[in-house]
Enzyme design. Structure first.
Site, short mmCIF file in Angstrom:
data_model
loop_
_atom_site.label_atom_id
_atom_site.label_comp_id
_atom_site.label_asym_id
_atom_site.label_seq_id
_atom_site.Cartn_x
_atom_site.Cartn_y
_atom_site.Cartn_z
CB SER A 85 -16.77 -12.32 5.22
OG SER A 85 -15.85 -13.27 5.70
CG HIS A 121 -11.96 -11.02 3.32
ND1 HIS A 121 -11.33 -12.08 3.90
CD2 HIS A 121 -13.21 -11.00 3.88
CE1 HIS A 121 -12.14 -12.68 4.75
NE2 HIS A 121 -13.30 -12.05 4.75
CG HIS A 149 -3.76 -14.60 7.73
ND1 HIS A 149 -4.30 -14.33 8.96
CD2 HIS A 149 -4.79 -15.05 6.96
CE1 HIS A 149 -5.59 -14.63 8.94
NE2 HIS A 149 -5.91 -15.06 7.74
NE ARG A 155 -7.85 -20.93 6.52
CZ ARG A 155 -8.29 -19.68 6.35
NH1 ARG A 155 -9.58 -19.43 6.28
NH2 ARG A 155 -7.43 -18.67 6.27
CG ASP A 212 -7.54 -16.70 -0.49
OD1 ASP A 212 -8.51 -17.48 -0.44
OD2 ASP A 212 -7.51 -15.59 0.07
N1 CMX Z 1 2.95 -9.35 -0.86
C1 CMX Z 1 3.56 -8.16 -0.79
N2 CMX Z 1 3.53 -7.36 0.29
C2 CMX Z 1 2.86 -7.80 1.35
C3 CMX Z 1 2.20 -9.04 1.38
C4 CMX Z 1 2.25 -9.83 0.20
N3 CMX Z 1 1.62 -10.99 0.10
N4 CMX Z 1 1.62 -9.22 2.58
C5 CMX Z 1 1.89 -8.12 3.29
N5 CMX Z 1 2.63 -7.26 2.55
C6 CMX Z 1 3.09 -5.91 2.93
C7 CMX Z 1 1.87 -5.06 3.28
O1 CMX Z 1 1.28 -4.52 2.09
C8 CMX Z 1 2.48 -4.02 4.18
O2 CMX Z 1 3.18 -3.10 3.37
P1 CMX Z 1 3.16 -1.52 3.72
O3 CMX Z 1 3.75 -1.45 5.10
O4 CMX Z 1 4.00 -0.95 2.64
O5 CMX Z 1 1.73 -1.10 3.68
C9 CMX Z 1 3.54 -4.83 4.94
O6 CMX Z 1 3.81 -5.98 4.13
C10 CMX Z 1 3.09 -5.29 6.31
O7 CMX Z 1 1.89 -6.00 6.17
P2 CMX Z 1 1.48 -7.12 7.23
O8 CMX Z 1 1.33 -6.47 8.56
O9 CMX Z 1 2.41 -8.26 7.13
O10 CMX Z 1 0.08 -7.61 6.67
P3 CMX Z 1 -1.35 -7.00 6.96
O11 CMX Z 1 -1.85 -7.61 8.22
O12 CMX Z 1 -1.36 -5.51 6.85
O13 CMX Z 1 -2.19 -7.54 5.71
C11 CMX Z 1 -2.94 -9.16 4.17
C12 CMX Z 1 -2.57 -8.89 5.63
C13 CMX Z 1 -3.54 -10.55 4.06
C14 CMX Z 1 -4.01 -8.13 3.72
C15 CMX Z 1 -1.66 -9.03 3.30
O14 CMX Z 1 -0.72 -9.98 3.71
C16 CMX Z 1 -1.92 -9.14 1.83
O15 CMX Z 1 -2.26 -8.13 1.17
N6 CMX Z 1 -1.76 -10.38 1.23
C17 CMX Z 1 -2.06 -10.61 -0.16
C18 CMX Z 1 -3.55 -10.70 -0.35
C19 CMX Z 1 -4.09 -11.99 0.25
O16 CMX Z 1 -3.54 -13.06 0.09
N7 CMX Z 1 -5.27 -11.88 0.96
C20 CMX Z 1 -5.97 -13.02 1.49
C21 CMX Z 1 -5.92 -13.07 3.01
C22 CMX Z 1 -6.71 -14.23 3.54
C23 CMX Z 1 -8.10 -13.80 3.96
O17 CMX Z 1 -8.28 -12.74 4.61
O18 CMX Z 1 -9.03 -14.52 3.66
#
Ligand code: CMX
Length: 433
Positions: A240, A270, A316, A325, A371
């Site tokens: 964002s 996000h 994250h 937070r 979140d």
């Molecule tokens: N549950 C299950 N799997 C997860 C996970 C979770 N909460 N968080 C990361 N992973 C997985 C990823 O999907 C990725 O899998 P693949 O290698 O199979 O694609 C692996 O772990 C590595 O990911 P990462 O490097 O640890 O995390 P990223 O930086 O790629 O992604 C985020 C970060 C936030 C998108 C991810 O942790 C996620 O999808 N979390 C759940 C959604 C969420 O809570 N989003 C809010 C974030 C806060 C914000 O931006 O405001």
């Protein structure tokens, strides 16, 4: 205007600082970029600058150098409140200085004076199909305000570059001022919850929002203030904030830019994660007919992961620690309603989830993010339509992105235009290493 005068004293000094840095050290290198980073969403590439906030992977967000507990302790509060007034945070974000009570109330007064939402915005919202997502409504309402832009008017009339920040500040104050009523109106028409939708000009920005939501509780006023402060900013690289900066860099005004940022916030990876998080918690609660045992929760979580789904609210891109937070909101729940069923469930998830996620071996950050708990607190106060939660996030996020937008104009930050390479070029580079 007090805030404008203050910024007018600060900006020349910062302009000199940046000018000197780029003149004397413009060719100095900052980091190196790998092919993994290019394919991996530019993760960790140090290619943006902001002085408004910084996310330390181990300590979390700092607003103008202050960690969240410091922000909550240092900013002035209005009488009867336990959480600071949001106007004080905006002063801090914009100026880098902790405001006096008078300065914080000065920002609140600016917002109050600009709060009237033009009728056509309500008309536009009323014309949208009833199944429109609240984030679409919010983004549309913000875009519908664009004809109000002082920046756009003054730009087309011809304005000196040095002055760009002044109408940007005007627009930012006017936009933020209107967001609580727009958000409450969206809640009202979307969920037919309009009974108590009456703005109270005597309340502060956060408290007035709480009132318009129809939650008659001082605690919910404090929660609203807390929520908006916590969601205000998180550096400039998140979707964002970066979208707002990118669009704004084309000299689009704040209405165009913020609407774009909201569209990014609406994505499930996000801002939408907070609604998904509550939905997941409720699915656990409903499946077990209450708060499950630890063993049941572990099993259910493993099933979710095995189905290839993510656990919303955990992980994250930058943080490697429980998000402060999250902690601030968790503390709020613990203080006011530790026995609430959903809060107890969210606490149990916090207890078991990090170990489960660590055990997968692939998740870089097994800790809760902002979140993981925010929806639970809203739910407690009766705001249970979780489609609405990202709107709350968007209202808070306006504070940080507009502060950045004002400074981007003040420092003459140019249009963003990173260079792209082809896969063949990267293969060629790789072959030479
Ligand atoms: N549950 C299950 N799997 C997860 C996970 C979770 N909460 N968080 C990361 N992973 C997985 C990823 O999907 C990725 O899998 P693949 O290698 O199979 O694609 C692996 O772990 C590595 O990911 P990462 O490097 O640890 O995390 P990223 O930086 O790629 O992604 C985020 C970060 C936030 C998108 C991810 O942790 C996620 O999808 N979390 C759940 C959604 C969420 O809570 N989003 C809010 C974030 C806060 C914000 O931006 O405001």
């Amino acid at each position: 205007m007090q805030l404008q005068d203050k910024l007018a004293t600060l900006i020349p000094e910062w302009r000199e600082r940046v000018k000197k840095l780029t003149k004397d050290h413009g060719k100095a290198k900052v980091g190196e970029i790998t092919i993994d980073q290019i394919y991996g969403g530019m993760r960790d590439i140090e290619g943006l600058v902001t002085d408004i906030s910084y996310v330390d992977p181990m300590a979390g967000i700092r607003f103008r150098g202050f960690a969240i507990p410091e922000v909550l302790a240092k900013l002035p509060k209005i009488e009867g409140a336990n959480v600071p007034a949001v106007g004080g945070l905006y002063y801090l974000l914009l100026t880098g200085q902790v405001p006096t009570r008078e300065e914080a109330l000065g920002v609140e007064a600016e917002w109050r004076a600009r709060a009237r939402v033009p009728q056509h915005v309500f008309n536009v919202l009323n014309a949208m199909p009833t199944d429109t997502h609240p984030m679409t409504l919010l983004s549309t309402a913000v875009l519908a305000l664009q004809p109000e832009s002082q920046f756009a008017k003054r730009y087309s009339a011809g304005m000196k570059k040095d002055e760009y920040w002044i109408p940007m500040l005007e627009d930012s104050l006017s936009l933020i001022a209107k967001l609580p009523e727009i958000a409450a109106y969206i809640y009202c028409i979307k969920f037919q919850k309009c009974e108590v939708y009456v703005p109270d000009p005597n309340l502060d920005w956060g408290g007035n929002f709480a009132r318009m939501m129809g939650v008659a509780s001082k605690e919910y006023q404090d929660l609203s203030r807390l929520y908006f402060i916590l969601h205000s900013d998180h550096e400039s690289g998140n979707v964002s904030a970066h979208a707002v900066h990118l669009v704004g860099s084309a000299l689009s005004d704040i209405y165009y830019a913020f609407s774009a940022g909201l569209n990014g916030l609406a994505g499930p990876l996000h801002g939408l994660a907070n609604q998904e998080c509550l939905s997941w918690l409720l699915s656990v609660y409903n499946k077990f007919g209450g708060v499950p045992s630890k063993e049941q929760l572990v099993q259910y979580t493993n099933e979710t992961l095995a189905a290839g789904k993510v656990i919303p609210g955990y992980g994250h891109a930058v943080l490697r620690t429980p998000d402060p937070r999250f902690i601030a909101q968790y503390d709020f729940g613990n203080k006011y309603f530790p026995q609430d069923d959903l809060f107890r469930l969210a606490s149990l998830v916090y207890e078991v989830m990090p170990d489960i996620l660590k055990a997968t071996g692939k998740i870089k950050n097994p800790w809760p993010n902002v979140d993981a708990i925010s929806g639970t607190l809203q739910y407690h106060y009766g705001v249970r339509e979780f489609d609405f939660y990202t709107v709350l996030f968007g209202v808070g996020r306006a504070l940080g992105v507009t502060a950045n937008a004002v400074w981007a104009r003040a420092l003459g930050q140019p249009i963003e235009r990173p260079k792209s390479l082809t896969t063949a070029m990267l293969e060629e580079i790789a072959a030479q290493v």
